[in-house]
Structures are given as structure tokens and as C-alpha cells.
Design a protein around this motif. Structure first.
Motif, PDB file in Angstrom:
ATOM      1  N   ARG A  49     100.871  38.649 -36.563  1.00 55.36           N
ATOM      2  CA  ARG A  49      99.510  38.249 -36.904  1.00 55.36           C
ATOM      3  C   ARG A  49      99.170  38.669 -38.334  1.00 55.36           C
ATOM      4  N   GLY A  50      98.728  37.713 -39.128  1.00 55.89           N
ATOM      5  CA  GLY A  50      98.345  38.021 -40.490  1.00 55.89           C
ATOM      6  C   GLY A  50      98.014  36.756 -41.260  1.00 55.89           C
ATOM      7  N   ASP A  51      97.702  36.929 -42.532  1.00 58.36           N
ATOM      8  CA  ASP A  51      97.275  35.839 -43.403  1.00 58.36           C
ATOM      9  C   ASP A  51      98.402  35.500 -44.367  1.00 58.36           C
ATOM     10  N   LEU A  52      98.755  34.233 -44.484  1.00 54.99           N
ATOM     11  CA  LEU A  52      99.839  33.834 -45.363  1.00 54.99           C
ATOM     12  C   LEU A  52      99.519  34.055 -46.836  1.00 54.99           C
ATOM     13  N   THR A  53      98.255  34.254 -47.175  1.00 60.67           N
ATOM     14  CA  THR A  53      97.916  34.566 -48.556  1.00 60.67           C
ATOM     15  C   THR A  53      98.127  36.042 -48.879  1.00 60.67           C
ATOM     16  N   ASP A  54      98.484  36.841 -47.879  1.00 65.64           N
ATOM     17  CA  ASP A  54      98.760  38.265 -48.053  1.00 65.64           C
ATOM     18  C   ASP A  54     100.265  38.435 -48.247  1.00 65.64           C
ATOM     19  N   ALA A  55     100.682  38.625 -49.508  1.00 69.26           N
ATOM     20  CA  ALA A  55     102.105  38.663 -49.831  1.00 69.26           C
ATOM     21  C   ALA A  55     102.814  39.811 -49.121  1.00 69.26           C
ATOM     22  N   ALA A  56     102.153  40.956 -48.996  1.00 71.63           N
ATOM     23  CA  ALA A  56     102.774  42.100 -48.327  1.00 71.63           C
ATOM     24  C   ALA A  56     103.030  41.789 -46.856  1.00 71.63           C
ATOM     25  N   PHE A  57     102.064  41.129 -46.209  1.00 72.01           N
ATOM     26  CA  PHE A  57     102.260  40.738 -44.806  1.00 72.01           C
ATOM     27  C   PHE A  57     103.426  39.781 -44.679  1.00 72.01           C
ATOM     28  N   VAL A  58     103.472  38.763 -45.533  1.00 72.37           N
ATOM     29  CA  VAL A  58     104.531  37.760 -45.426  1.00 72.37           C
ATOM     30  C   VAL A  58     105.896  38.405 -45.636  1.00 72.37           C
ATOM     31  N   ARG A  59     106.014  39.243 -46.660  1.00 68.96           N
ATOM     32  CA  ARG A  59     107.316  39.849 -46.934  1.00 68.96           C
ATOM     33  C   ARG A  59     107.789  40.685 -45.749  1.00 68.96           C
ATOM     34  N   SER A  60     106.884  41.448 -45.170  1.00 65.83           N
ATOM     35  CA  SER A  60     107.248  42.264 -44.011  1.00 65.83           C
ATOM     36  C   SER A  60     107.599  41.390 -42.815  1.00 65.83           C
ATOM     37  N   ALA A  61     106.830  40.314 -42.617  1.00 69.41           N
ATOM     38  CA  ALA A  61     107.004  39.480 -41.426  1.00 69.41           C
ATOM     39  C   ALA A  61     108.282  38.656 -41.451  1.00 69.41           C
ATOM     40  N   VAL A  62     108.814  38.350 -42.641  1.00 67.84           N
ATOM     41  CA  VAL A  62     110.032  37.529 -42.713  1.00 67.84           C
ATOM     42  C   VAL A  62     111.292  38.383 -42.867  1.00 67.84           C
ATOM     43  N   GLU A  63     111.143  39.694 -42.916  1.00 70.89           N
ATOM     44  CA  GLU A  63     112.307  40.556 -43.109  1.00 70.89           C
ATOM     45  C   GLU A  63     113.325  40.355 -41.987  1.00 70.89           C
ATOM     46  N   GLY A  64     114.566  40.160 -42.361  1.00 69.59           N
ATOM     47  CA  GLY A  64     115.631  39.971 -41.390  1.00 69.59           C
ATOM     48  C   GLY A  64     115.789  38.552 -40.904  1.00 69.59           C
ATOM     49  N   ALA A  65     114.995  37.619 -41.420  1.00 74.93           N
ATOM     50  CA  ALA A  65     115.069  36.225 -40.967  1.00 74.93           C
ATOM     51  C   ALA A  65     116.279  35.523 -41.550  1.00 74.93           C
ATOM     52  N   ASP A  66     116.949  34.731 -40.726  1.00 71.00           N
ATOM     53  CA  ASP A  66     118.032  33.883 -41.222  1.00 71.00           C
ATOM     54  C   ASP A  66     117.480  32.685 -41.967  1.00 71.00           C
ATOM     55  N   CYS A  67     116.336  32.167 -41.511  1.00 70.84           N
ATOM     56  CA  CYS A  67     115.726  31.007 -42.167  1.00 70.84           C
ATOM     57  C   CYS A  67     114.232  31.018 -41.898  1.00 70.84           C
ATOM     58  N   VAL A  68     113.464  30.608 -42.899  1.00 71.74           N
ATOM     59  CA  VAL A  68     112.002  30.568 -42.808  1.00 71.74           C
ATOM     60  C   VAL A  68     111.521  29.161 -43.114  1.00 71.74           C
ATOM     61  N   LEU A  69     110.696  28.601 -42.233  1.00 73.84           N
ATOM     62  CA  LEU A  69     110.003  27.350 -42.536  1.00 73.84           C
ATOM     63  C   LEU A  69     108.691  27.707 -43.219  1.00 73.84           C
ATOM     64  N   TRP A  70     108.550  27.270 -44.476  1.00 73.58           N
ATOM     65  CA  TRP A  70     107.330  27.569 -45.223  1.00 73.58           C
ATOM     66  C   TRP A  70     106.472  26.308 -45.325  1.00 73.58           C
ATOM     67  N   VAL A  71     105.256  26.405 -44.779  1.00 75.82           N
ATOM     68  CA  VAL A  71     104.263  25.340 -44.904  1.00 75.82           C
ATOM     69  C   VAL A  71     103.105  25.924 -45.694  1.00 75.82           C
ATOM     70  N   ASP A  72     102.841  25.371 -46.852  1.00 82.43           N
ATOM     71  CA  ASP A  72     101.792  25.905 -47.722  1.00 82.43           C
ATOM     72  C   ASP A  72     100.436  25.778 -47.031  1.00 82.43           C
ATOM     73  N   PRO A  73      99.710  26.887 -46.850  1.00 84.11           N
ATOM     74  CA  PRO A  73      98.433  26.828 -46.136  1.00 84.11           C
ATOM     75  C   PRO A  73      97.237  26.504 -47.022  1.00 84.11           C
ATOM     76  N   THR A  74      97.464  26.278 -48.321  1.00 90.88           N
ATOM     77  CA  THR A  74      96.365  26.097 -49.264  1.00 90.88           C
ATOM     78  C   THR A  74      95.613  24.797 -48.981  1.00 90.88           C
ATOM     79  N   PRO A  75      94.310  24.848 -48.724  1.00 87.65           N
ATOM     80  CA  PRO A  75      93.564  23.604 -48.499  1.00 87.65           C
ATOM     81  C   PRO A  75      93.398  22.811 -49.788  1.00 87.65           C
ATOM     82  N   HIS A  76      93.426  21.480 -49.661  1.00 86.67           N
ATOM     83  CA  HIS A  76      93.236  20.627 -50.834  1.00 86.67           C
ATOM     84  C   HIS A  76      91.878  20.870 -51.491  1.00 86.67           C
ATOM     85  N   THR A  77      90.915  21.352 -50.718  1.00 88.49           N
ATOM     86  CA  THR A  77      89.545  21.517 -51.210  1.00 88.49           C
ATOM     87  C   THR A  77      89.341  22.815 -51.988  1.00 88.49           C
ATOM     88  N   ALA A  78      90.362  23.659 -52.060  1.00 91.52           N
ATOM     89  CA  ALA A  78      90.208  24.957 -52.726  1.00 91.52           C
ATOM     90  C   ALA A  78      90.146  24.792 -54.237  1.00 91.52           C
TER      91      ALA A  78
END
Length: 291
Positions: A49-78
Motif C-alpha cells: 500500500r502506497g502512492d506511486l508518486t512516492d519514490a521511496a515507497f516505489v523503490r522499496s516495493a519493487v525490491e527483488g522483483a524480476d519484472c515490473v509493469l509500470w503504468v504512469d499514474p499521472t492524470p492528463h489534467t495535472a
């Protein structure tokens, strides 16, 4: 095999999660609100559980992964969407660069090859560049126009109108996000690819907006006429809805920047996926329009 899926409740991510489960993999999912996962799925996945805009969370959450599917969460309206897309992938790129994660599959878009001049698609171009710079094995899935974008037009389709500011006679690939999920899951499960790859995901055929109106007329069981508007009309509507000038231009640019553009990935058996717009619209769009 440790596989990570971002945006696991989205049109693409949810399909990838389902296929990985069926393949016998317990995927790791990065999600802001676990309650959005159905109960059966929550029991079968590793929830981070966390926010994809939080780089520290993402780095910790993907540690040890063989492969990561990255879908950019940035809204077009931002505001600052292009730069925000670039910054948001930093946690993943740090992990790839440090060898804490193996490979990445990016949900990109046709037009990202332009690098500049395609609105918020330029944000995906920046993400591609950031991933490429890590030196890790990366795959960019450059997808066509999502069928599901039509879900934003339900009310006007009920009135028999399909509106676009695109070239009405310019063919472009249209694709079911479910099929994108099929491709993404297959490539995540395949452990043999290396280096940098780019793969188009184009749906079964290129369609003009005029042809789309004809297809929807048959699938929805009611006449659908095409209404072509100018960029200035879209700009006025977006500003009236409260969007900033920058956000409006990022949205307009995704259409205006691709007029007359030829995609880098040709239509081949590799880039062509099976689901036709007519069947998708009958199943998913017709009930909504009928209501």
C-alpha cells in the motif's frame, strides 16, 4: 518469479493481475487503496500500500522483483503533467539502476517516439528515456487508442453524437485494454528477452473516426453521427471546466500532435491484437448507453 503490477485496479493492470494468478504467480501489487481490489483478489496477491508518486515507497516495493509493469499514474489534467510523469518513475529507475529490480515493462503510447509535440504523451516519452538510461532490460508497449476512452462519451452517444477534434478520415490503431493486458502479462512471464525493446499494441485494425461512428451505429442499435470540433472549441470547454491553460494544452496536444503522424511500429502479427471494436462496444458500451 517475483512480478510487480502497478495500478492493479485499472483496465490494463487488473487484466494483468488476473492472468498472472491464472499462470500460478502470486503478483505483488502496488495500490493506494487496497479496498479497490475485490476480496478474492486481495487474498491471492501481495499487497503493497502506497502512492506511486512516492519514490521511496516505489523503490522499496519493487525490491527483488524480476519484472515490473509500470503504468504512469499521472492524470492528463495535472499541471506540469509531462514533468510529473518523468519524476514519478524515479523510484523504479533508482531500483533498476541499483540492480534491486530486474526488468520493466512500460505501458507507453503510440506517438511517444515523437519525443516532443504530442501533449501529455510527451510525458511517456520522458518515462521511456528515464527507463532507457538505467541500462536495464526494458520493454515499451506503445499502444493504440483505447476503446475504453469511449466510456467518457456515454451521455452524448445516447444522444446519437460522437465528438472528436481529430482528423475524421485519419486511420489510427484502436485497441481493447484487455488485449494490452494479455500482451503485458505474456511479456512479463517470458524471461528470455533482454535489452531495450519497443512493441506496438494496435488492435485488429486501424480505424478512422468516421468509421468508428459507423461501427457504433451498428453495435449500439441507434444512429451515431460524427461531430468534428476545432482545437479552440476543445480548449474553451476545458478551460470552462476549470483546467489550467497548461493542462488544456497537454490534453489538446495528444490529438493535435499526432495528426498526420505515422507510428514507428508497423502493423504486424506481433503488434496486432484480436478484439474488434464492434464486439467490445456491444458488450460494454451498449448497456450503458441504453440506461
Amino acid at each position: 518469479m517475483e512480478l510487480v503490477v502497478t495500478t492493479p485496479t485499472g483496465h490494463v493492470g487488473s487484466r494483468v493481475v488476473r492472468l498472472l494468478l491464472q499462470a500460478g504467480v502470486r503478483p505483488r501489487v502496488l495500490v493506494r487503496d487496497p479496498a479497490r481490489l475485490d476480496a478474492d483478489t486481495r487474498e491471492r496477491v501481495d499487497v503493497r500500500r502506497g502512492d506511486l508518486t512516492d519514490a521511496a515507497f516505489v523503490r522499496s516495493a519493487v525490491e527483488g522483483a524480476d519484472c515490473v509493469l509500470w503504468v504512469d499514474p499521472t492524470p492528463h489534467t495535472a499541471d506540469g503533467a509531462v514533468e510529473l510523469s518523468r519524476r514519478t518513475v524515479a523510484g523504479l529507475t533508482d531500483a533498476l539502476r541499483a540492480g534491486e529490480a530486474g526488468r520493466a515493462v512500460l505501458l507507453s503510447s503510440g506517438g511517444a517516439e515523437k519525443r516532443h509535440g504530442a501533449g501529455h504523451i510527451d510525458g511517456l516519452a520522458r518515462v521511456e528515456e528515464e527507463l532507457d538510461a538505467t541500462g536495464a532490460d526494458v520493454l515499451h508497449l506503445r499502444c493504440g487508442y483505447f476503446f475504453t476512452n469511449l466510456l467518457m462519451n456515454v451521455e452524448e452517444l445516447a444522444q446519437g453524437v460522437l465528438t472528436t477534434s481529430a482528423d475524421p478520415d485519419g486511420p489510427m490503431p484502436w485497441v481493447d485494454p484487455r488485449d494490452i493486458g494479455d500482451v503485458a502479462a505474456a511479456r512479463m512471464l517470458a524471461g528470455s528477452w533482454r535489452g531495450r525493446e519497443v512493441q506496438g499494441v494496435h488492435g485488429p485494425e486501424d480505424l478512422t473516426w468516421r468509421r468508428v461512428a459507423e461501427v457504433l451505429t451498428g453495435a449500439l442499435g441507434r444512429p451515431v453521427g460524427l461531430r468534428v470540433v476545432a482545437d479552440d472549441d476543445v480548449r474553451e470547454a476545458l478551460r470552462a471546466a476549470g483546467l489550467s491553460a497548461e493542462a488544456a494544452e497537454n490534453i489538446i496536444g495528444m490529438t493535435a500532435g499526432l495528426r498526420g503522424h505515422t507510428l514507428e511500429q508497423a502493423r504486424t502479427p506481433v503488434t496486432t491484437t484480436p478484439t474488434a471494436l464492434a464486439g467490445w462496444a456491444y458488450t460494454h458500451l451498449r448497456p450503458l448507453v441504453a440506461r
